[in-house]
Write a protein that holds these residues in place. Structure first.
Motif, PDB file in Angstrom:
ATOM      1  N   ASP A 225      -6.685  -8.749  -2.606  1.00  0.00           N
ATOM      2  CA  ASP A 225      -6.001  -7.848  -1.669  1.00  0.00           C
ATOM      3  C   ASP A 225      -6.844  -6.604  -1.382  1.00  0.00           C
ATOM      4  O   ASP A 225      -6.983  -6.192  -0.229  1.00  0.00           O
ATOM      5  CB  ASP A 225      -4.635  -7.420  -2.222  1.00  0.00           C
TER       6      ASP A 225
ATOM      7  N   LEU B 264      -1.342  -1.318   3.550  1.00  0.00           N
ATOM      8  CA  LEU B 264       0.016  -1.505   3.033  1.00  0.00           C
ATOM      9  C   LEU B 264       0.046  -2.638   2.010  1.00  0.00           C
ATOM     10  O   LEU B 264       0.618  -2.504   0.927  1.00  0.00           O
ATOM     11  CB  LEU B 264       0.993  -1.788   4.175  1.00  0.00           C
ATOM     12  N   VAL B 265      -0.584  -3.751   2.345  1.00  0.00           N
ATOM     13  CA  VAL B 265      -0.621  -4.903   1.433  1.00  0.00           C
ATOM     14  C   VAL B 265      -1.343  -4.531   0.141  1.00  0.00           C
ATOM     15  O   VAL B 265      -0.902  -4.875  -0.963  1.00  0.00           O
ATOM     16  CB  VAL B 265      -1.304  -6.107   2.114  1.00  0.00           C
TER      17      VAL B 265
ATOM     18  N   ALA C 186      -1.686  -1.491  -1.195  1.00  0.00           N
ATOM     19  CA  ALA C 186      -0.867  -0.553  -1.973  1.00  0.00           C
ATOM     20  C   ALA C 186       0.253  -1.276  -2.700  1.00  0.00           C
ATOM     21  O   ALA C 186       0.524  -1.020  -3.876  1.00  0.00           O
ATOM     22  CB  ALA C 186      -0.304   0.531  -1.061  1.00  0.00           C
ATOM     23  N   VAL C 187       0.908  -2.211  -1.987  1.00  0.00           N
ATOM     24  CA  VAL C 187       1.997  -2.979  -2.615  1.00  0.00           C
ATOM     25  C   VAL C 187       1.451  -3.805  -3.783  1.00  0.00           C
ATOM     26  O   VAL C 187       2.070  -3.883  -4.855  1.00  0.00           O
ATOM     27  CB  VAL C 187       2.696  -3.878  -1.573  1.00  0.00           C
ATOM     28  N   GLY C 188       0.287  -4.412  -3.583  1.00  0.00           N
ATOM     29  CA  GLY C 188      -0.312  -5.217  -4.647  1.00  0.00           C
ATOM     30  C   GLY C 188      -0.657  -4.398  -5.875  1.00  0.00           C
ATOM     31  O   GLY C 188      -0.379  -4.810  -7.011  1.00  0.00           O
TER      32      GLY C 188
ATOM     33  N   VAL D  10      -4.639  -9.229  -6.839  1.00  0.00           N
ATOM     34  CA  VAL D  10      -4.740  -7.840  -6.383  1.00  0.00           C
ATOM     35  C   VAL D  10      -6.184  -7.507  -6.002  1.00  0.00           C
ATOM     36  O   VAL D  10      -6.423  -6.806  -5.014  1.00  0.00           O
ATOM     37  CB  VAL D  10      -4.201  -6.865  -7.462  1.00  0.00           C
TER      38      VAL D  10
ATOM     39  N   LEU E  67       0.685  -1.477  -6.772  1.00  0.00           N
ATOM     40  CA  LEU E  67       1.932  -1.029  -7.406  1.00  0.00           C
ATOM     41  C   LEU E  67       2.595  -2.161  -8.181  1.00  0.00           C
ATOM     42  O   LEU E  67       3.130  -1.954  -9.274  1.00  0.00           O
ATOM     43  CB  LEU E  67       2.890  -0.465  -6.359  1.00  0.00           C
ATOM     44  N   ALA E  68       2.558  -3.374  -7.618  1.00  0.00           N
ATOM     45  CA  ALA E  68       3.130  -4.524  -8.321  1.00  0.00           C
ATOM     46  C   ALA E  68       2.364  -4.813  -9.610  1.00  0.00           C
ATOM     47  O   ALA E  68       2.964  -5.139 -10.648  1.00  0.00           O
ATOM     48  CB  ALA E  68       3.126  -5.746  -7.413  1.00  0.00           C
TER      49      ALA E  68
END
Length: 199
Positions: free
Chosen positions: A97, A110-111, A113-115, A94, A117-118
């Motif tokens: 990222d 986007l990548v 944010a997804v990282g 992360v 959140l994950a």
């Protein structure tokens, strides 16, 4: 076991306030124990597992102290250190990222944010797995079940996210305060798992 619970129950003259304050103090002490046990960096899952077991015994009015915490920690760290390594690896991914987002990588926001959140979801699942841990339990199975509960019980998951946010804010304000708050997060994990079991 019943005899031990009866001996550990608060006296009939003890007020609910006194019982609640004693539990709060136990949470703060447990936070210190968790912080000390997590100094090995990869031992934090085992430290949380031992802390949640300790608080679970306290809530069940069973006797338990530092020795029981250490015994639980030793049992949990046998395979729990692998979970700790995986957690640090996820954090590193992360971080990469986020660095890519800052450098202007196309689609980076986007990548990133997804990282993030994950990573938050993984932290919540880890807390839930630690709260469900017992000697002899498989960390792989605990994490799989905790991952499902993280998604299927969003209210409990958001409670734990709030607890993690309090730890981060406390660390930003004063590092010693964050150490004590770790016990409150462990207590929240115990409460969330107990609430889920009773549903």
């Amino acid at each position: 076991m019943t005899e031990a619970r009866a001996k550990a129950r608060p006296g009939p003259g003890e007020s609910r306030f006194a019982q609640g304050f004693a539990l709060f103090a136990e949470c703060l002490l447990t936070g210190v124990w968790i912080a000390v046990a997590a100094l090995g960096l990869v031992t934090y899952p085992a430290a949380f597992a031992a802390g949640t077991r300790h608080l679970g015994r306290r809530l069940a009015h069973e006797r338990g102290g530092w020795r029981e915490f250490v015994a639980d920690f030793r049992a949990a760290v046998r395979r729990g250190w692998l979970v700790g390594v995986a957690g640090w690896a996820a954090l590193a991914v992360v971080w990469v990222d986020v660095r890519a987002v800052r450098d202007g990588l196309p689609g980076g926001p986007l990548v990133g944010a997804v990282g993030v959140l994950a990573l938050i979801g993984a932290a919540v699942a880890g807390l839930r797995a630690a709260a469900a841990w017992h000697p002899g339990a498989s960390w792989r199975r605990l994490l799989a079940g905790a991952g499902r509960r993280t998604v299927l019980d969003p209210a409990g998951s958001f409670l734990l996210i709030g607890g993690l946010a309090v730890v981060v804010c406390s660390a930003w304000f004063s590092a010693p305060l964050a150490v004590a708050v770790l016990g409150a997060v462990a207590a929240a994990a115990v409460a969330v798992e107990e609430r889920h079991r009773r549903r």
